[in-house]
Design a protein around this motif. Structure first.
Motif, mmCIF file in Angstrom:
data_model
loop_
_atom_site.group_PDB
_atom_site.id
_atom_site.type_symbol
_atom_site.label_atom_id
_atom_site.label_comp_id
_atom_site.label_asym_id
_atom_site.label_seq_id
_atom_site.Cartn_x
_atom_site.Cartn_y
_atom_site.Cartn_z
ATOM 1 N N ALA A 132 0.274 -45.963 1.928
ATOM 2 C CA ALA A 132 -1.158 -46.486 2.054
ATOM 3 C C ALA A 132 -2.061 -45.177 1.948
ATOM 4 C CB ALA A 132 -1.584 -47.707 3.136
ATOM 5 N N LEU A 133 -3.232 -45.685 0.694
ATOM 6 C CA LEU A 133 -4.195 -45.170 0.951
ATOM 7 C C LEU A 133 -5.647 -45.599 1.419
ATOM 8 C CD1 LEU A 133 -5.656 -42.582 -1.240
ATOM 9 C CD2 LEU A 133 -5.387 -44.228 -2.909
ATOM 10 N N GLY A 134 -6.298 -44.705 1.973
ATOM 11 C CA GLY A 134 -7.224 -44.936 2.583
ATOM 12 C C GLY A 134 -8.392 -44.378 1.650
ATOM 13 N N ASP A 135 -8.450 -43.599 1.157
ATOM 14 C CA ASP A 135 -9.803 -43.168 0.242
ATOM 15 C C ASP A 135 -9.153 -41.550 -0.473
ATOM 16 O OD1 ASP A 135 -12.034 -42.860 -1.515
ATOM 17 O OD2 ASP A 135 -12.944 -42.429 0.729
ATOM 18 N N CYS A 136 -9.753 -41.246 -1.433
ATOM 19 C CA CYS A 136 -9.733 -40.830 -2.647
ATOM 20 C C CYS A 136 -10.755 -40.377 -3.187
ATOM 21 C CB CYS A 136 -8.332 -40.422 -3.351
ATOM 22 S SG CYS A 136 -7.772 -39.003 -4.713
ATOM 23 N N ARG A 137 -10.964 -38.757 -2.572
ATOM 24 C CA ARG A 137 -12.495 -38.358 -3.157
ATOM 25 C C ARG A 137 -12.579 -37.149 -3.877
ATOM 26 N NH1 ARG A 137 -14.245 -38.548 3.697
ATOM 27 N NH2 ARG A 137 -14.701 -40.818 3.535
ATOM 28 N N TYR A 138 -13.303 -36.581 -4.884
ATOM 29 C CA TYR A 138 -13.138 -35.380 -5.011
ATOM 30 C C TYR A 138 -14.969 -34.966 -5.347
ATOM 31 C CZ TYR A 138 -14.332 -39.252 -8.732
ATOM 32 O OH TYR A 138 -14.747 -39.872 -10.243
ATOM 33 N N ASN B 204 -16.760 -31.708 -10.380
ATOM 34 C CA ASN B 204 -15.518 -31.315 -11.407
ATOM 35 C C ASN B 204 -14.093 -32.589 -11.142
ATOM 36 O OD1 ASN B 204 -12.940 -30.366 -11.907
ATOM 37 N ND2 ASN B 204 -13.138 -28.858 -10.872
ATOM 38 N N PRO B 205 -14.118 -34.374 -11.924
ATOM 39 C CA PRO B 205 -12.856 -35.470 -11.486
ATOM 40 C C PRO B 205 -11.755 -34.926 -11.196
ATOM 41 C CG PRO B 205 -14.911 -35.788 -12.463
ATOM 42 C CD PRO B 205 -14.868 -34.089 -12.431
ATOM 43 N N THR B 206 -11.988 -34.092 -11.874
ATOM 44 C CA THR B 206 -10.040 -32.713 -11.807
ATOM 45 C C THR B 206 -9.725 -32.130 -10.938
ATOM 46 O OG1 THR B 206 -10.020 -31.793 -13.186
ATOM 47 C CG2 THR B 206 -9.755 -34.025 -14.664
ATOM 48 N N GLY B 207 -10.455 -31.907 -9.870
ATOM 49 C CA GLY B 207 -10.054 -30.612 -9.676
ATOM 50 C C GLY B 207 -10.030 -31.091 -8.088
ATOM 51 N N ASP B 208 -9.680 -30.485 -7.619
ATOM 52 C CA ASP B 208 -10.095 -30.823 -5.558
ATOM 53 C C ASP B 208 -9.893 -31.831 -4.449
ATOM 54 O OD1 ASP B 208 -9.779 -27.597 -5.276
ATOM 55 O OD2 ASP B 208 -12.025 -27.624 -5.543
ATOM 56 N N ALA B 209 -9.098 -32.675 -5.728
ATOM 57 C CA ALA B 209 -9.115 -33.714 -4.749
ATOM 58 C C ALA B 209 -7.904 -34.046 -3.647
ATOM 59 C CB ALA B 209 -8.180 -34.924 -5.681
ATOM 60 N N PHE B 210 -8.283 -34.758 -2.092
ATOM 61 C CA PHE B 210 -8.318 -34.931 -1.284
ATOM 62 C C PHE B 210 -7.906 -36.488 -0.883
ATOM 63 C CE2 PHE B 210 -12.693 -34.075 -1.056
ATOM 64 C CZ PHE B 210 -13.598 -34.630 0.090
ATOM 65 N N ALA B 211 -6.963 -36.437 -0.404
ATOM 66 C CA ALA B 211 -6.911 -38.228 -0.135
ATOM 67 C C ALA B 211 -6.369 -38.935 1.077
ATOM 68 C CB ALA B 211 -5.747 -38.882 -0.794
ATOM 69 N N TYR B 212 -7.099 -39.700 1.833
ATOM 70 C CA TYR B 212 -6.712 -40.295 2.957
ATOM 71 C C TYR B 212 -5.278 -40.798 2.810
ATOM 72 C CZ TYR B 212 -6.789 -41.547 8.128
ATOM 73 O OH TYR B 212 -6.211 -41.319 9.342
ATOM 74 N N LEU B 213 -4.266 -40.417 3.576
ATOM 75 C CA LEU B 213 -3.020 -40.725 3.150
ATOM 76 C C LEU B 213 -2.704 -41.776 4.368
ATOM 77 C CD1 LEU B 213 -1.365 -38.494 0.571
ATOM 78 C CD2 LEU B 213 -1.855 -41.377 0.291
ATOM 79 N N THR B 214 -1.831 -42.616 4.599
ATOM 80 C CA THR B 214 -0.844 -43.615 5.776
ATOM 81 C C THR B 214 0.403 -43.688 5.350
ATOM 82 O OG1 THR B 214 -2.607 -43.801 6.885
ATOM 83 C CG2 THR B 214 -0.572 -44.720 7.874
ATOM 84 N N VAL C 295 5.568 -36.060 -0.516
ATOM 85 C CA VAL C 295 5.144 -36.657 -0.667
ATOM 86 C C VAL C 295 3.233 -35.896 -0.890
ATOM 87 C CG1 VAL C 295 2.865 -38.671 -1.086
ATOM 88 C CG2 VAL C 295 5.446 -39.165 -0.619
ATOM 89 N N TRP C 296 2.740 -35.913 -1.980
ATOM 90 C CA TRP C 296 1.546 -34.332 -2.659
ATOM 91 C C TRP C 296 0.855 -35.863 -3.115
ATOM 92 C CZ3 TRP C 296 6.100 -33.327 -3.416
ATOM 93 C CH2 TRP C 296 6.448 -32.286 -5.273
ATOM 94 N N VAL C 297 -0.594 -35.401 -3.436
ATOM 95 C CA VAL C 297 -1.574 -35.595 -4.012
ATOM 96 C C VAL C 297 -1.591 -34.967 -5.007
ATOM 97 C CG1 VAL C 297 -4.212 -36.167 -4.472
ATOM 98 C CG2 VAL C 297 -2.735 -35.844 -2.172
ATOM 99 N N ILE C 298 -2.195 -35.545 -6.164
ATOM 100 C CA ILE C 298 -2.436 -34.846 -7.593
ATOM 101 C C ILE C 298 -3.497 -35.188 -8.597
ATOM 102 C CG2 ILE C 298 -1.709 -35.022 -9.976
ATOM 103 C CD1 ILE C 298 0.711 -34.114 -8.228
#
Length: 119
Positions: free
Chosen positions: A59-65, A69-79, A111-114
C-alpha cells in the motif's frame, strides 16, 4: 518510529534537508524482486492504492520528490504485508536513492522505490 524518521531526514541529501520544496506525486513506480527465481518486475501504484507484488500486498501512502528534480530522490511511505496476513512486515518511508537505508526484510521478496509518478 520518531527516531527512524529523524535518522532518515538526517541522511537525506543536504539540498533536500536545507529547505528545497518537495511535492507529492500521483503514485509511485516500485520494483519487486523474487529472490528465488531472480525475476524482477516494475509496478505502478497510485497514492492511496494497493498493489500485489508477487506474494506481497503493498500500500502506498504517499510519494514525495523535490520540486526542482522530479526524477531524483523520491521517497515513499509504504505498508507491506504478506498476502492473507494482517500484520505489516514493513511500515515506513523508503528512499529511492538509498534503498538499503530503510529496507524490507523478507526472506523471499524485495521491494524498492524507483520514482514518483508526476502529474
Amino acid at each position: 518510529m520518531i527516531r527512524l524518521v529523524a535518522v532518515l531526514l538526517a541522511l537525506l541529501p543536504a539540498p533536500l534537508v536545507a529547505g528545497d520544496a518537495v511535492t507529492s506525486g500521483t503514485g509511485a513506480m516500485l520494483r519487486g524482486l523474487d529472490k528465488v527465481s531472480g525475476q524482477t518486475e516494475d509496478f505502478r501504484v497510485a497514492t492511496g492504492g494497493t498493489a500485489e507484488i508477487y506474494g506481497l500486498d503493498v500500500a502506498l501512502g504517499d510519494c514525495r520528490y523535490p520540486v526542482e528534480n522530479p526524477t531524483g530522490d523520491a521517497f515513499a511511505y509504504l505498508t507491506i504485508w504478506e498476502r492473507g496476513q494482517r500484520q505489516a512486515i514493513f511500515d515506513g518511508w523508503m528512499i529511492a536513492s538509498s534503498p538499503a537505508l530503510s529496507a524490507l526484510d523478507h526472506s523471499r521478496y524485495d521491494v524498492w522505490v524507483i520514482r514518483c509518478m508526476t502529474p
